[in-house]
Design a protein around this motif. Structure first.
Motif, PDB file in Angstrom:
ATOM      1  N   GLN A 122       7.385  14.306  32.268  1.00  0.00           N
ATOM      2  CA  GLN A 122       7.410  15.116  31.056  1.00  0.00           C
ATOM      3  C   GLN A 122       6.420  14.538  30.039  1.00  0.00           C
ATOM      4  OE1 GLN A 122       9.805  17.964  31.086  1.00  0.00           O
ATOM      5  NE2 GLN A 122       9.448  17.228  33.170  1.00  0.00           N
ATOM      6  N   GLY A 123       5.595  15.417  29.473  1.00  0.00           N
ATOM      7  CA  GLY A 123       4.624  14.954  28.489  1.00  0.00           C
ATOM      8  C   GLY A 123       3.689  13.914  29.073  1.00  0.00           C
ATOM      9  N   ASN A 124       3.525  12.805  28.355  1.00  0.00           N
ATOM     10  CA  ASN A 124       2.628  11.745  28.812  1.00  0.00           C
ATOM     11  C   ASN A 124       3.395  10.467  29.142  1.00  0.00           C
ATOM     12  OD1 ASN A 124       3.334  11.104  26.202  1.00  0.00           O
ATOM     13  ND2 ASN A 124       1.316  10.366  25.604  1.00  0.00           N
ATOM     14  N   LEU A 125       4.613  10.604  29.665  1.00  0.00           N
ATOM     15  CA  LEU A 125       5.413   9.434  30.038  1.00  0.00           C
ATOM     16  C   LEU A 125       4.922   8.866  31.372  1.00  0.00           C
ATOM     17  CD1 LEU A 125       8.993  10.663  29.089  1.00  0.00           C
ATOM     18  CD2 LEU A 125       7.589   8.997  27.873  1.00  0.00           C
ATOM     19  N   ASN A 126       3.692   8.315  31.346  1.00  0.00           N
ATOM     20  CA  ASN A 126       3.060   7.919  32.597  1.00  0.00           C
ATOM     21  C   ASN A 126       2.717   6.434  32.689  1.00  0.00           C
ATOM     22  OD1 ASN A 126       0.866   7.630  30.893  1.00  0.00           O
ATOM     23  ND2 ASN A 126      -0.325   9.298  31.760  1.00  0.00           N
ATOM     24  N   ASN A 127       3.342   5.618  31.807  1.00  0.00           N
ATOM     25  CA  ASN A 127       3.001   4.191  31.828  1.00  0.00           C
ATOM     26  C   ASN A 127       4.178   3.346  32.321  1.00  0.00           C
ATOM     27  OD1 ASN A 127       4.777   4.211  29.681  1.00  0.00           O
ATOM     28  ND2 ASN A 127       3.296   3.571  28.139  1.00  0.00           N
ATOM     29  N   HIS A 128       4.129   2.044  32.039  1.00  0.00           N
ATOM     30  CA  HIS A 128       5.127   1.103  32.547  1.00  0.00           C
ATOM     31  C   HIS A 128       6.528   1.361  31.994  1.00  0.00           C
ATOM     32  CE1 HIS A 128       3.673  -0.439  28.760  1.00  0.00           C
ATOM     33  NE2 HIS A 128       4.653  -1.308  28.696  1.00  0.00           N
ATOM     34  N   VAL A 131       7.161   5.825  33.386  1.00  0.00           N
ATOM     35  CA  VAL A 131       7.469   6.080  34.806  1.00  0.00           C
ATOM     36  C   VAL A 131       8.927   5.736  35.127  1.00  0.00           C
ATOM     37  CG1 VAL A 131       6.966   5.351  37.178  1.00  0.00           C
ATOM     38  CG2 VAL A 131       5.095   5.956  35.625  1.00  0.00           C
ATOM     39  N   PRO A 132       9.436   4.567  34.705  1.00  0.00           N
ATOM     40  CA  PRO A 132      10.870   4.304  34.926  1.00  0.00           C
ATOM     41  C   PRO A 132      11.773   5.347  34.276  1.00  0.00           C
ATOM     42  CG  PRO A 132       9.739   2.262  34.385  1.00  0.00           C
ATOM     43  CD  PRO A 132       8.747   3.370  34.172  1.00  0.00           C
ATOM     44  N   LEU A 133      11.454   5.749  33.060  1.00  0.00           N
ATOM     45  CA  LEU A 133      12.270   6.762  32.381  1.00  0.00           C
ATOM     46  C   LEU A 133      12.234   8.084  33.147  1.00  0.00           C
ATOM     47  CD1 LEU A 133      11.355   6.123  28.625  1.00  0.00           C
ATOM     48  CD2 LEU A 133      13.487   5.533  29.801  1.00  0.00           C
ATOM     49  N   THR A 134      11.075   8.426  33.694  1.00  0.00           N
ATOM     50  CA  THR A 134      10.949   9.657  34.473  1.00  0.00           C
ATOM     51  C   THR A 134      11.820   9.611  35.717  1.00  0.00           C
ATOM     52  OG1 THR A 134       8.685  10.026  33.680  1.00  0.00           O
ATOM     53  CG2 THR A 134       9.328  11.136  35.716  1.00  0.00           C
ATOM     54  N   LEU A 135      11.797   8.488  36.414  1.00  0.00           N
ATOM     55  CA  LEU A 135      12.604   8.345  37.635  1.00  0.00           C
ATOM     56  C   LEU A 135      14.089   8.427  37.330  1.00  0.00           C
ATOM     57  CD1 LEU A 135      10.618   5.433  39.314  1.00  0.00           C
ATOM     58  CD2 LEU A 135      10.675   7.813  40.081  1.00  0.00           C
ATOM     59  N   LEU A 136      14.508   7.806  36.233  1.00  0.00           N
ATOM     60  CA  LEU A 136      15.924   7.787  35.883  1.00  0.00           C
ATOM     61  C   LEU A 136      16.402   9.114  35.293  1.00  0.00           C
ATOM     62  CD1 LEU A 136      16.061   4.174  34.418  1.00  0.00           C
ATOM     63  CD2 LEU A 136      17.120   4.966  36.552  1.00  0.00           C
ATOM     64  N   GLY A 141      20.130  16.637  42.696  1.00  0.00           N
ATOM     65  CA  GLY A 141      19.646  17.678  43.587  1.00  0.00           C
ATOM     66  C   GLY A 141      18.137  17.793  43.666  1.00  0.00           C
ATOM     67  N   THR A 142      17.428  16.956  42.916  1.00  0.00           N
ATOM     68  CA  THR A 142      15.964  16.986  42.974  1.00  0.00           C
ATOM     69  C   THR A 142      15.487  16.716  44.402  1.00  0.00           C
ATOM     70  OG1 THR A 142      15.729  16.223  40.683  1.00  0.00           O
ATOM     71  CG2 THR A 142      13.840  15.908  42.126  1.00  0.00           C
ATOM     72  N   GLU A 143      14.586  17.573  44.884  1.00  0.00           N
ATOM     73  CA  GLU A 143      14.050  17.415  46.238  1.00  0.00           C
ATOM     74  C   GLU A 143      12.674  16.765  46.245  1.00  0.00           C
ATOM     75  OE1 GLU A 143      15.522  21.147  48.733  1.00  0.00           O
ATOM     76  OE2 GLU A 143      14.688  21.738  46.784  1.00  0.00           O
ATOM     77  N   LEU A 144      11.848  17.130  45.264  1.00  0.00           N
ATOM     78  CA  LEU A 144      10.498  16.582  45.143  1.00  0.00           C
ATOM     79  C   LEU A 144      10.245  16.179  43.703  1.00  0.00           C
ATOM     80  CD1 LEU A 144       8.420  19.151  47.241  1.00  0.00           C
ATOM     81  CD2 LEU A 144       8.614  16.714  47.739  1.00  0.00           C
ATOM     82  N   ALA A 145       9.563  15.052  43.519  1.00  0.00           N
ATOM     83  CA  ALA A 145       9.195  14.616  42.174  1.00  0.00           C
ATOM     84  C   ALA A 145       7.691  14.362  42.135  1.00  0.00           C
ATOM     85  CB  ALA A 145       9.949  13.355  41.780  1.00  0.00           C
ATOM     86  N   VAL A 146       7.056  14.849  41.080  1.00  0.00           N
ATOM     87  CA  VAL A 146       5.625  14.630  40.872  1.00  0.00           C
ATOM     88  C   VAL A 146       5.500  13.633  39.731  1.00  0.00           C
ATOM     89  CG1 VAL A 146       3.404  15.689  40.398  1.00  0.00           C
ATOM     90  CG2 VAL A 146       5.169  16.990  41.616  1.00  0.00           C
ATOM     91  N   ILE A 147       5.030  12.443  40.058  1.00  0.00           N
ATOM     92  CA  ILE A 147       4.994  11.343  39.091  1.00  0.00           C
ATOM     93  C   ILE A 147       3.554  11.032  38.700  1.00  0.00           C
ATOM     94  CG2 ILE A 147       5.630   8.947  38.637  1.00  0.00           C
ATOM     95  CD1 ILE A 147       8.016  10.788  39.044  1.00  0.00           C
ATOM     96  N   GLU A 148       3.250  11.239  37.423  1.00  0.00           N
ATOM     97  CA  GLU A 148       1.924  10.919  36.892  1.00  0.00           C
ATOM     98  C   GLU A 148       1.876   9.438  36.518  1.00  0.00           C
ATOM     99  OE1 GLU A 148      -0.705  11.949  32.905  1.00  0.00           O
ATOM    100  OE2 GLU A 148       0.782  13.402  33.604  1.00  0.00           O
ATOM    101  N   MET A 149       0.779   8.778  36.884  1.00  0.00           N
ATOM    102  CA  MET A 149       0.623   7.358  36.593  1.00  0.00           C
ATOM    103  C   MET A 149      -0.697   7.117  35.859  1.00  0.00           C
ATOM    104  SD  MET A 149       2.108   5.554  40.075  1.00  0.00           S
ATOM    105  CE  MET A 149       1.096   6.484  41.214  1.00  0.00           C
ATOM    106  N   GLY A 150      -0.588   6.611  34.650  1.00  0.00           N
ATOM    107  CA  GLY A 150      -1.779   6.295  33.863  1.00  0.00           C
ATOM    108  C   GLY A 150      -1.998   4.796  33.815  1.00  0.00           C
ATOM    109  N   ALA A 151      -3.230   4.405  33.519  1.00  0.00           N
ATOM    110  CA  ALA A 151      -3.538   2.973  33.464  1.00  0.00           C
ATOM    111  C   ALA A 151      -4.812   2.750  32.671  1.00  0.00           C
ATOM    112  CB  ALA A 151      -3.698   2.400  34.869  1.00  0.00           C
ATOM    113  N   ASN A 152      -4.914   1.593  32.022  1.00  0.00           N
ATOM    114  CA  ASN A 152      -6.175   1.195  31.405  1.00  0.00           C
ATOM    115  C   ASN A 152      -6.566  -0.232  31.772  1.00  0.00           C
ATOM    116  OD1 ASN A 152      -4.393  -0.273  29.814  1.00  0.00           O
ATOM    117  ND2 ASN A 152      -4.522   1.155  28.087  1.00  0.00           N
ATOM    118  N   HIS A 153      -5.891  -0.799  32.779  1.00  0.00           N
ATOM    119  CA  HIS A 153      -6.238  -2.128  33.286  1.00  0.00           C
ATOM    120  C   HIS A 153      -6.007  -2.175  34.793  1.00  0.00           C
ATOM    121  CE1 HIS A 153      -5.631  -3.160  29.002  1.00  0.00           C
ATOM    122  NE2 HIS A 153      -6.453  -4.161  29.237  1.00  0.00           N
ATOM    123  N   ILE A 154      -6.767  -3.008  35.456  1.00  0.00           N
ATOM    124  CA  ILE A 154      -6.543  -3.249  36.880  1.00  0.00           C
ATOM    125  C   ILE A 154      -5.139  -3.828  37.068  1.00  0.00           C
ATOM    126  CG2 ILE A 154      -7.231  -4.725  38.834  1.00  0.00           C
ATOM    127  CD1 ILE A 154     -10.115  -4.424  37.919  1.00  0.00           C
TER     128      ILE A 154
END
Length: 433
Positions: A122-128, A131-136, A141-154
């Motif tokens: 949801q929105g830009n919840l794609n960081n450290h 991502v945990p908040l999205t999973l929780l 009943g969710t069958e598929l989840a699309v998880i966006e992952m953002g980063a600005n460091h290796i």
């Protein structure tokens, strides 16, 4: 920390929060520390607001009723999320890339949602934290989840992949975004490529724009399943007759099937690869072709991403959520192809470019000078040394200064592109257009 105890507490309500102002009854509050705040200071407020437990890492709260002390509240949040992901049968598609992550994620969720119960970032919840908040937050009943992952460091994509354990994944593209953090373009490729490395180790399926030479080189050899999309007739998903005037339309087909026309509400040819990614994933999961087309044609972009808006006096392409050299170049190239006799650019400076900022902003101005526009407004200190001293070009230190200027010099009967980094908040000019 007792992982089992905390997970049982989570299962009792199915809700977590990191904001003491947003506490659902029975939720677990994780007291995270930030640059300008310490979540431990609000633990008691969260409990008073209805949280069943506050996970804290301040020793002064160790024996406070309702508080559960851990050494690191963020690490605890990530561990609970990782454990929850492992305990579910949900299949996860991971997405990263320099540009187009959010649009691709939403298109993919729209397509998959035609057949499955889908959850997505949801929105830009794609960081450290996101991502945990999205999973929780995955509904039962969710069958598929699309998880966006953002980063600005290796190392960040590797860490997020470890938490979310995607079974499938794709990198939208690699471009000059967050150079300051990654150090170089090669650093960006290494950082984003960590998703490929995770999927290779796990034996997951990879979806890739087969026309993108950078992605092809990053992927290298892989014995697992690779599904390609693009213009090559040998790819799993092929497109032709793409145009954007201003809305994107194209035709696509899978191997040994007929062509399927699609008309979207997306502006810009740069969105073609985002749409093809969603098609490739949807087709792989068995979504029927007519439902794929329905999802793509009904999707309407929001959040200031490639939004075409007709106001009383102008037509505006609002793409002000973020900007980097790659996305701004694509936006300018698309804008130059749009029909309009009075074209106006409103461009904000690009952030997080580090030592390359001077050169990138200079190069962007050179590109603007080759673009057929009537007026160009440049905003921000990074543009100041390069703003041309010629008719039609204006430079402003801030968006507030630009707004004051437009109030006195209204823009009328124009085709306007608004593009800039989030810090510029250029969307505020919309009320004057």
């Amino acid at each position: 920390m007792s992982l089992a105890y905390l997970y049982d507490c989570y299962l009792a309500s199915g809700k977590v929060t990191t904001d003491s102002r947003n506490c659902a009854p029975g939720a677990i509050y994780f007291a995270l520390r930030g640059d300008r705040f310490n979540g431990n200071d609000f633990a008691r407020s969260a409990l008073e607001a209805g949280c069943s437990l506050a996970v804290v890492d301040d020793e002064s709260l160790k024996h406070t009723q309702g508080c559960y002390w851990v050494q690191d509240a963020l690490a605890a949040l990530q561990q609970i999320a990782s454990h929850h992901r492992a305990m579910t049968a949900v299949k996860i598609v991971g997405i990263t890339g320099s540009n187009g992550k959010t649009t691709t994620k939403e298109l993919m969720a729209a397509v998959l949602g035609q057949k499955y119960k889908v959850w997505f970032t949801q929105g830009n919840l794609n960081n450290h934290i996101g991502v945990p908040l999205t999973l929780l937050a995955m509904p039962p009943g969710t069958e598929l989840a699309v998880i966006e992952m953002g980063a600005n460091h290796i190392g960040e994509i590797a860490a997020l992949s470890k938490i979310s354990q995607p079974d499938y994944g794709l990198i939208t593209n690699v471009g000059k975004a967050h150079i300051e953090g990654f150090g170089s373009f090669e650093g960006i490729k290494i950082g984003k490529g960590e998703l490929y490395q995770h999927l290779k180790q796990k034996g997951g399926d990879i979806f890739i724009n087969g026309n993108n030479e950078h992605l092809t080189a990053m992927l290298g050899s892989y014995n697992g399943n690779v599904f390609r999309y693009g213009s090559n007739p040998e790819f799993e998903i092929v497109c032709k007759n793409a145009s954007a005037s201003p809305m994107l339309r194209f035709e696509w087909k899978a191997q040994d099937t007929g062509w399927n026309p699609v008309n979207t509400n997306l502006t810009g040819l740069y969105n073609l690869e985002n749409a093809l990614a969603a098609i490739c994933v949807g087709y792989h999961f068995g979504v029927e072709k007519n439902l794929i087309g329905k999802a793509l044609s009904e999707y309407v972009p929001e959040n200031q991403r490639s939004q075409l808006t007709k106001t009383e006096t102008n037509t505006v392409v609002l793409d002000a959520y973020n900007a980097n050299p790659s996305s701004m170049t694509a936006a300018l190239e698309n804008f130059s192809q749009m029909n309009g006799t009075n074209k106006v650019l409103i461009l904000g400076e690009m952030k997080e470019l580090g030592e390359e900022s001077m050169a990138e902003h200079r190069q962007m101005v050179h590109l603007i000078e080759k673009t057929d526009v009537s007026t160009c407004f440049l905003v921000g200190e990074e543009f100041k040394p390069h703003a041309p001293n010629k008719p039609g070009f204006f430079w402003f230190e801030s968006t507030d200064e630009l707004i004051s200027f437009i109030r006195c010099n209204p823009i009328r009967n124009a085709l306007v592109l608004i593009k800039g980094s989030r810090a510029n908040r250029l969307e505020r000019t919309m009320e004057l257009l």
